[in-house]
Scaffold this active site. Sequence first.
Site, PDB file in Angstrom:
ATOM      1  N   ASP A 231       0.808  -1.214   0.000  1.00 52.63           N
ATOM      2  CA  ASP A 231       0.000   0.000   0.000  1.00 52.63           C
ATOM      3  C   ASP A 231       0.843   1.266   0.000  1.00 52.63           C
ATOM      4  O   ASP A 231       0.310   2.362  -0.096  1.00 52.63           O
ATOM      5  CB  ASP A 231      -0.943  -0.012   1.211  1.00 52.63           C
ATOM      6  N   SER A 255      -7.580   5.218  -1.056  1.00 50.32           N
ATOM      7  CA  SER A 255      -7.716   3.909  -1.699  1.00 50.32           C
ATOM      8  C   SER A 255      -9.166   3.448  -1.625  1.00 50.32           C
ATOM      9  O   SER A 255      -9.820   3.612  -0.598  1.00 50.32           O
ATOM     10  CB  SER A 255      -6.822   2.881  -0.997  1.00 50.32           C
ATOM     11  N   GLN A 304      -4.922  -1.726  -7.500  1.00 43.26           N
ATOM     12  CA  GLN A 304      -5.657  -0.845  -6.593  1.00 43.26           C
ATOM     13  C   GLN A 304      -6.282   0.309  -7.373  1.00 43.26           C
ATOM     14  O   GLN A 304      -5.640   0.881  -8.253  1.00 43.26           O
ATOM     15  CB  GLN A 304      -4.719  -0.285  -5.523  1.00 43.26           C
TER      16      GLN A 304
END
Length: 313
Positions: A231, A255, A304
């Site tokens: 991430d 996100s 993502q």
Amino acid sequence: MKTSFDRYQTPPESMTADVAQLIDTLTLDKIATDTFQAPSFDYVGPRVFGGQVLAQALMAAAQTLEIDKPCHSLHGYFLRGGDIQLPVVYQVRRLRDGRSLSAREITAVQYVPTHADDKSAKTKPQVIFSMIASFSPMEGGLDYQPAMPQYPAADSLKTEQQLKADYLHKIPESLQARFMRPRHVEIRPVHPQDPISPAPTTPRQANWLRISDIGEQPVAIHQALLAFVSDYYLVGTALMSHGLSLMSRGLQLASIDHSMHFHRPFDIREFLLYEMWSDTTSHAKGLNHGQFWQAGKLVATTQQEGLMRLHAD
């Protein structure tokens, strides 16, 4: 009752405080059947870091397996921003246990006071994250991958911390201590971007990264830590073509979802190459892709989608 996996090994005495905190992040309390509670930490600010929730959710799911086997895929949605002042409760539902595949649904909940200024007030549950993960033992079979991309070696590059020092003079004095706070992961960017005044460029970047001092740990820990580090930087890749960064004024960035596929064994203690790219931004969203490589092997893939809104000052 602590359920830090009986299969975990004792961390080495040489472990730094930051790495010890990462291990604490993955150490869950079992509070009911298939229900676990985990602490929150300040990794990126007042909101819970997405990588923390990914890693903890994966650990919660892994602890409900009757037979220890690695995760091969996970798909998660970030539904609300979490509060680092509150623990996170992970509720696991056993969807399937077959001869090879096991599937789990994980819901992350925080119990938020009904009055924000009164921590003793009644609480209400808020779902902040939802994920489905699938587990399967490693087995033989058809095997193909492209060649590992070529980048400068990790040892030839500056660390993220060294690079931040080069830009410190551009940061307001009130934010310098926060900007220079060490990361819990060693990251070495291949082509560093100016975090204050980035120029528009092709949305592709790569970092070398590792977490070296965790000692001998099971596959579940390595996979959870890879989910954690996946991430970092990924959501910002889509900003590169627009000449924006995480520090750009008026930018709202978050996100929305995150998926990972684990392809081959790896060791988080040794350098991995994390190559990231974005192929489209539209309708206030950007789609980002990433691949992890180690010793010539493609070990994991991630994707993502991020929310990207630019507000006028």
